[in-house]
Design an enzyme around this catalytic site. Structure first.
Site, short mmCIF file in Angstrom:
data_model
loop_
_atom_site.label_atom_id
_atom_site.label_comp_id
_atom_site.label_asym_id
_atom_site.label_seq_id
_atom_site.Cartn_x
_atom_site.Cartn_y
_atom_site.Cartn_z
N MET A 1 0.83 -1.20 0.00
CA MET A 1 0.00 0.00 0.00
C MET A 1 0.87 1.26 0.00
O MET A 1 0.39 2.35 0.31
CB MET A 1 -0.93 0.00 1.22
CG MET A 1 -1.89 -1.19 1.19
SD MET A 1 -3.42 -0.89 2.03
CE MET A 1 -2.86 -0.58 3.67
N HIS B 1 9.22 -3.56 3.41
CA HIS B 1 8.82 -3.82 2.02
C HIS B 1 10.03 -4.20 1.16
O HIS B 1 9.96 -5.10 0.33
CB HIS B 1 8.18 -2.57 1.40
CG HIS B 1 6.94 -2.09 2.10
ND1 HIS B 1 6.91 -0.92 2.82
CD2 HIS B 1 5.69 -2.60 2.18
CE1 HIS B 1 5.68 -0.73 3.30
NE2 HIS B 1 4.92 -1.74 2.93
N GLN C 1 -10.40 -2.65 1.76
CA GLN C 1 -10.02 -3.36 2.99
C GLN C 1 -10.10 -2.47 4.23
O GLN C 1 -9.71 -2.89 5.31
CB GLN C 1 -8.64 -4.00 2.85
CG GLN C 1 -7.48 -3.04 2.76
CD GLN C 1 -6.21 -3.75 2.32
OE1 GLN C 1 -6.12 -4.29 1.23
NE2 GLN C 1 -5.20 -3.76 3.18
#
Ligand code: AMP
Length: 284
Positions: free
Chosen positions: A31, A38, A62
């Site tokens: 995201m 990440h 979500q």
């Protein structure tokens, strides 16, 4: 040179070109507001595939209406720089209007592993996660996709979805990356004030305590959770959402460490909800 696809069509053109050459593709769904957690996924994908795609998409589906969709941190320029430095070939950066056009009404839903932990406090969350991950797989056709153990329930859910729906992709789980003082790296750490940042250390401290108990032979999962809870409750800024032990494959509660057991916690520090976990393998 890194490429950026802000439409599905452009991403498909680039990826189908690679596939025609017989190249393998690793996908890292994110995201955005990227950090070294990440990048650990990116580095693993880099090792195992010819091409690496990172998707940067804050997935509205979500988030519940009372959650932090609007405030969720975004910095696409910094994300692009970090991806570029880490050898990413393509960033998929679609707009919500293309991912969820008017009339959108198809979802991937799951029972079982979504019922406990975050599924309890965030009832629509995993439907949104499964739906977007399915869409990303359909767009990027990855050979492998990389998910962090930081979101351990998500990792278990995605593995189950891929198995149940015969998706032709291998799911690779990657270890939790922490700050030097122990706090698990998260885009949401940005929300913390200096005082909250200090208080947030209670999460990793409780994780390390629980892991130490398990490593020292404690098999009673309830006892471990109880000690973790007690420690978290010593921090005035912390409010427990859950501290639970579950089977890592089916995410059902367990009382005793057996097979692969996931100890997962969700704790509010002020208004910020943070998660952390550890996994232990029962000794035979
Ligand atoms: P997010 O952008 O928070 O949705 O995370 C995208 C992916 O990165 C997910 O698979 C996460 O589990 C993973 N991830 C996020 N933070 C970490 C971390 N600290 N260590 C390892 N993986 C992480």
């Amino acid at each position: 040179m890194i490429e950026i696809a802000d439409t599905v069509k452009k991403a498909r053109e680039i990826i189908s070109g690679w596939k025609k050459q017989g190249l393998t593709v690793g996908l890292v769904p994110t995201m955005g507001y990227l950090h070294d957690g990440h990048m650990s996924l990116v580095r693993k994908a880099r090792e195992e595939n010819d091409k690496v795609v990172v998707s940067v998409f804050v997935n509205p589906m979500q988030f519940s209406p009372n959650e932090d969709l609007e405030q969720y941190p975004r910095d696409f320029e910094a994300d692009t720089k970090l991806c570029s430095e880490n050898g990413v070939d393509l960033i998929l950066h679609p707009v919500p209007e293309e991912m969820y056009p008017e009339g959108f009404c198809s979802f991937v839903d799951m029972t079982g592993p979504t019922a406990e932990l975050c599924g309890k406090s965030r009832p629509i969350h995993f439907r949104g996660v499964c739906t977007i991950v399915n869409k990303l797989f359909n767009i990027a056709s990855p050979d492998r996709a990389y998910f962090g153990q930081k979101d351990a329930q998500q990792l278990a859910v995605i593995k189950r979805m891929v198995k149940d729906l015969n998706m032709p992709v291998e799911i690779i789980g990657c270890p939790i990356v922490r700050e030097s003082d122990g706090l698990a790296r998260s885009s949401r750490n940005k929300y913390l004030s200096a005082e909250e940042r200090k208080a947030a250390l209670i999460l990793s401290k409780s994780i390390f305590l629980g892991k130490e108990m398990a490593d020292n032979g404690e098999k009673d999962a309830r006892k471990i959770c109880q000690e973790m809870r007690k420690l978290i409750e010593t921090e005035p800024l912390a409010r427990i959402d859950y501290v639970e032990a579950v089977d890592f494959t089916n995410i059902q509660k367990v009382d005793t460490i057996d097979g692969e057991t996931l100890f997962a916690i969700a704790v509010y520090i002020g208004k910020t909800r943070l998660i952390d976990n550890f996994i232990v393998q029962a000794k035979s």
